[in-house]
Design a protein around this motif. Sequence first.
Motif, PDB file in Angstrom:
ATOM      1  N   ASP A   1       0.856  -1.188   0.000  1.00 47.52           N
ATOM      2  CA  ASP A   1       0.000   0.000   0.000  1.00 47.52           C
ATOM      3  C   ASP A   1       0.890   1.236   0.000  1.00 47.52           C
ATOM      4  OD1 ASP A   1      -1.609   2.195   0.655  1.00 47.52           O
ATOM      5  OD2 ASP A   1      -2.943   0.993   1.895  1.00 47.52           O
ATOM      6  N   PHE A   2       0.847   1.979  -1.100  1.00 52.90           N
ATOM      7  CA  PHE A   2       1.638   3.200  -1.224  1.00 52.90           C
ATOM      8  C   PHE A   2       0.757   4.385  -0.888  1.00 52.90           C
ATOM      9  CE2 PHE A   2       3.129   6.729  -4.021  1.00 52.90           C
ATOM     10  CZ  PHE A   2       4.341   6.949  -3.396  1.00 52.90           C
ATOM     11  N   ALA A   3       1.108   5.116   0.139  1.00 51.78           N
ATOM     12  CA  ALA A   3       0.314   6.269   0.588  1.00 51.78           C
ATOM     13  C   ALA A   3       1.000   7.554   0.164  1.00 51.78           C
ATOM     14  CB  ALA A   3       0.140   6.238   2.102  1.00 51.78           C
ATOM     15  N   HIS A   4       0.271   8.358  -0.587  1.00 53.33           N
ATOM     16  CA  HIS A   4       0.805   9.630  -1.092  1.00 53.33           C
ATOM     17  C   HIS A   4      -0.049  10.763  -0.551  1.00 53.33           C
ATOM     18  CE1 HIS A   4       1.912  12.855  -3.901  1.00 53.33           C
ATOM     19  NE2 HIS A   4       3.005  12.167  -4.124  1.00 53.33           N
ATOM     20  N   PRO A   5       0.554  11.893  -0.188  1.00 48.36           N
ATOM     21  CA  PRO A   5      -0.229  12.973   0.405  1.00 48.36           C
ATOM     22  C   PRO A   5      -1.136  13.666  -0.592  1.00 48.36           C
ATOM     23  CG  PRO A   5       2.009  13.707   0.021  1.00 48.36           C
ATOM     24  CD  PRO A   5       1.987  12.237  -0.269  1.00 48.36           C
ATOM     25  N   ALA A   6      -2.151  14.279  -0.042  1.00 45.46           N
ATOM     26  CA  ALA A   6      -3.008  15.203  -0.770  1.00 45.46           C
ATOM     27  C   ALA A   6      -2.992  16.513   0.013  1.00 45.46           C
ATOM     28  CB  ALA A   6      -4.433  14.646  -0.889  1.00 45.46           C
ATOM     29  N   GLU A   7      -3.804  17.451  -0.381  1.00 39.80           N
ATOM     30  CA  GLU A   7      -3.861  18.685   0.390  1.00 39.80           C
ATOM     31  C   GLU A   7      -4.518  18.429   1.733  1.00 39.80           C
ATOM     32  OE1 GLU A   7      -5.458  21.994  -1.666  1.00 39.80           O
ATOM     33  OE2 GLU A   7      -4.110  21.815  -3.375  1.00 39.80           O
ATOM     34  N   LEU A   8      -4.102  19.156   2.743  1.00 41.10           N
ATOM     35  CA  LEU A   8      -4.694  19.018   4.058  1.00 41.10           C
ATOM     36  C   LEU A   8      -6.196  19.328   3.997  1.00 41.10           C
ATOM     37  CD1 LEU A   8      -2.059  20.773   6.347  1.00 41.10           C
ATOM     38  CD2 LEU A   8      -2.462  18.332   6.114  1.00 41.10           C
ATOM     39  N   PRO A   9      -6.983  18.698   4.871  1.00 40.10           N
ATOM     40  CA  PRO A   9      -8.422  18.974   4.885  1.00 40.10           C
ATOM     41  C   PRO A   9      -8.728  20.302   5.567  1.00 40.10           C
ATOM     42  CG  PRO A   9      -7.873  17.377   6.572  1.00 40.10           C
ATOM     43  CD  PRO A   9      -6.610  17.609   5.790  1.00 40.10           C
ATOM     44  N   ALA A  10      -8.053  21.332   5.127  1.00 39.08           N
ATOM     45  CA  ALA A  10      -8.229  22.686   5.651  1.00 39.08           C
ATOM     46  C   ALA A  10      -7.614  23.645   4.639  1.00 39.08           C
ATOM     47  CB  ALA A  10      -7.547  22.843   7.008  1.00 39.08           C
ATOM     48  N   PRO A  11      -8.009  24.906   4.649  1.00 38.54           N
ATOM     49  CA  PRO A  11      -7.421  25.859   3.703  1.00 38.54           C
ATOM     50  C   PRO A  11      -5.914  26.002   3.922  1.00 38.54           C
ATOM     51  CG  PRO A  11      -9.412  26.753   4.716  1.00 38.54           C
ATOM     52  CD  PRO A  11      -9.071  25.516   5.473  1.00 38.54           C
ATOM     53  N   ALA A  12      -5.206  26.201   2.835  1.00 39.53           N
ATOM     54  CA  ALA A  12      -3.766  26.439   2.937  1.00 39.53           C
ATOM     55  C   ALA A  12      -3.498  27.752   3.666  1.00 39.53           C
ATOM     56  CB  ALA A  12      -3.139  26.485   1.540  1.00 39.53           C
ATOM     57  N   VAL A  13      -2.369  27.797   4.354  1.00 41.52           N
ATOM     58  CA  VAL A  13      -1.963  29.007   5.058  1.00 41.52           C
ATOM     59  C   VAL A  13      -1.353  29.974   4.048  1.00 41.52           C
ATOM     60  CG1 VAL A  13      -0.464  29.953   6.855  1.00 41.52           C
ATOM     61  CG2 VAL A  13      -1.588  27.733   7.195  1.00 41.52           C
ATOM     62  N   GLU A  14      -1.702  31.220   4.144  1.00 41.67           N
ATOM     63  CA  GLU A  14      -1.200  32.214   3.197  1.00 41.67           C
ATOM     64  C   GLU A  14       0.322  32.256   3.232  1.00 41.67           C
ATOM     65  OE1 GLU A  14      -1.805  36.966   2.093  1.00 41.67           O
ATOM     66  OE2 GLU A  14      -2.710  36.105   3.912  1.00 41.67           O
ATOM     67  N   ASN A  15       0.913  32.287   2.038  1.00 44.66           N
ATOM     68  CA  ASN A  15       2.364  32.372   1.838  1.00 44.66           C
ATOM     69  C   ASN A  15       3.115  31.115   2.253  1.00 44.66           C
ATOM     70  OD1 ASN A  15       2.210  35.034   0.832  1.00 44.66           O
ATOM     71  ND2 ASN A  15       2.198  35.864   2.920  1.00 44.66           N
TER      72      ASN A  15
ATOM     73  N   ALA B   1       5.223  22.309   3.185  1.00 43.81           N
ATOM     74  CA  ALA B   1       5.036  21.700   4.496  1.00 43.81           C
ATOM     75  C   ALA B   1       3.773  20.861   4.599  1.00 43.81           C
ATOM     76  CB  ALA B   1       5.016  22.785   5.581  1.00 43.81           C
ATOM     77  N   ASP B   2       2.672  21.279   3.971  1.00 41.45           N
ATOM     78  CA  ASP B   2       1.390  20.614   4.178  1.00 41.45           C
ATOM     79  C   ASP B   2       1.396  19.162   3.707  1.00 41.45           C
ATOM     80  OD1 ASP B   2       0.668  23.070   5.073  1.00 41.45           O
ATOM     81  OD2 ASP B   2      -0.878  23.447   3.566  1.00 41.45           O
ATOM     82  N   PHE B   3       2.010  18.896   2.554  1.00 39.54           N
ATOM     83  CA  PHE B   3       2.031  17.529   2.054  1.00 39.54           C
ATOM     84  C   PHE B   3       2.776  16.605   3.029  1.00 39.54           C
ATOM     85  CE2 PHE B   3       1.730  19.125  -2.600  1.00 39.54           C
ATOM     86  CZ  PHE B   3       0.353  19.312  -2.436  1.00 39.54           C
ATOM     87  N   LEU B   4       3.849  17.123   3.623  1.00 42.22           N
ATOM     88  CA  LEU B   4       4.601  16.315   4.586  1.00 42.22           C
ATOM     89  C   LEU B   4       3.778  16.055   5.843  1.00 42.22           C
ATOM     90  CD1 LEU B   4       8.060  18.082   4.213  1.00 42.22           C
ATOM     91  CD2 LEU B   4       7.239  16.044   3.044  1.00 42.22           C
ATOM     92  N   LEU B   5       3.043  17.069   6.277  1.00 45.21           N
ATOM     93  CA  LEU B   5       2.184  16.890   7.440  1.00 45.21           C
ATOM     94  C   LEU B   5       1.066  15.903   7.134  1.00 45.21           C
ATOM     95  CD1 LEU B   5       1.194  17.555  10.263  1.00 45.21           C
ATOM     96  CD2 LEU B   5       0.086  19.608   9.335  1.00 45.21           C
ATOM     97  N   ASP B   6       0.532  15.949   5.929  1.00 39.30           N
ATOM     98  CA  ASP B   6      -0.549  15.032   5.561  1.00 39.30           C
ATOM     99  C   ASP B   6      -0.061  13.583   5.625  1.00 39.30           C
ATOM    100  OD1 ASP B   6      -3.332  14.965   4.665  1.00 39.30           O
ATOM    101  OD2 ASP B   6      -2.544  14.096   2.826  1.00 39.30           O
ATOM    102  N   THR B   7       1.149  13.335   5.157  1.00 44.11           N
ATOM    103  CA  THR B   7       1.713  11.988   5.217  1.00 44.11           C
ATOM    104  C   THR B   7       1.914  11.554   6.664  1.00 44.11           C
ATOM    105  OG1 THR B   7       2.845  12.404   3.124  1.00 44.11           O
ATOM    106  CG2 THR B   7       3.597  10.527   4.418  1.00 44.11           C
ATOM    107  N   THR B   8       2.405  12.457   7.492  1.00 45.19           N
ATOM    108  CA  THR B   8       2.615  12.139   8.900  1.00 45.19           C
ATOM    109  C   THR B   8       1.291  11.828   9.579  1.00 45.19           C
ATOM    110  OG1 THR B   8       4.500  13.647   8.896  1.00 45.19           O
ATOM    111  CG2 THR B   8       3.666  12.947  11.044  1.00 45.19           C
ATOM    112  N   ARG B   9       0.267  12.592   9.263  1.00 44.56           N
ATOM    113  CA  ARG B   9      -1.058  12.348   9.835  1.00 44.56           C
ATOM    114  C   ARG B   9      -1.600  10.983   9.422  1.00 44.56           C
ATOM    115  NH1 ARG B   9      -4.721  17.867   9.314  1.00 44.56           N
ATOM    116  NH2 ARG B   9      -3.807  18.997  11.078  1.00 44.56           N
ATOM    117  N   ALA B  10      -1.240  10.518   8.225  1.00 44.44           N
ATOM    118  CA  ALA B  10      -1.676   9.193   7.789  1.00 44.44           C
ATOM    119  C   ALA B  10      -0.952   8.102   8.565  1.00 44.44           C
ATOM    120  CB  ALA B  10      -1.437   9.035   6.292  1.00 44.44           C
ATOM    121  N   ALA B  11       0.332   8.310   8.851  1.00 42.07           N
ATOM    122  CA  ALA B  11       1.120   7.292   9.539  1.00 42.07           C
ATOM    123  C   ALA B  11       0.718   7.136  11.002  1.00 42.07           C
ATOM    124  CB  ALA B  11       2.601   7.650   9.447  1.00 42.07           C
TER     125      ALA B  11
END
Length: 221
Positions: free
Chosen positions: A29-43, A49-59
């Motif tokens: 099972d290969f898990a790849h990030p998507a956008e966080l289930p929240a609006p992106a932070v400006e700038n 950072a968000d894609f990395l956090l999404d992967t961590t949240r999956a793990a």
Amino acid sequence: MLADNQGTYLDADGQDALWRTLNEHGAVDFAHPAELPAPAVENIPPFAADFLLDTTRAAYPLVRNGILRRYPDIRFILSHTGGFVPYASQRMAVTIAGETGRSPLDVLDDFRTIYFDTALSAGPAALPTLLAFARPGHVLFGSDWPFAPVAAGQYFANGLDSGVDPGTKAAINRTNAEALFPRLACAPTPTPARPAPVRLRQAAQRVGARFFFKLVQPGTD
């Protein structure tokens, strides 16, 4: 699989039938990030950072909720060195141990059963950290193609080329994947292309790096 699907992560209720089927087949099972289930932070671009956090949240819930232990014949691969997993593994293990009463060392061992790819992550700080954390044989080559531009994949692949010893490089590039996918070991090895002159190759790498950084950080020269 996506790390989250409109905010639903891999530990959601009602997924046991899926995990049982994958476990029965010894699936990868290969898990790849998507956008966080929240609006992106400006700038702050999601790539940064968000894609990395999404992967961590999956793990995290895969370990926290015992999915890795209940379905031990599924091999999970996390892209981009697992997001923040190698760096935050002890912090997460202590948290999970406090919530579940398990030993932090057992929790860490569960995180280390995961496989990790090097896509867009083979830098001089991230790569040694990953190799220090992951089990032997659990690091795989990744380029993030076709999601990332070829220049971006090449930029980070160059970090792998110069950042590890030849034996580790060969394992990441091929032999670790052959152990995970035995049928690949029977495939013929492609004939390597004739290397380009060193100066031409280095010039192309510099151009690719500049192009990549302009894509992810507009205004960079």
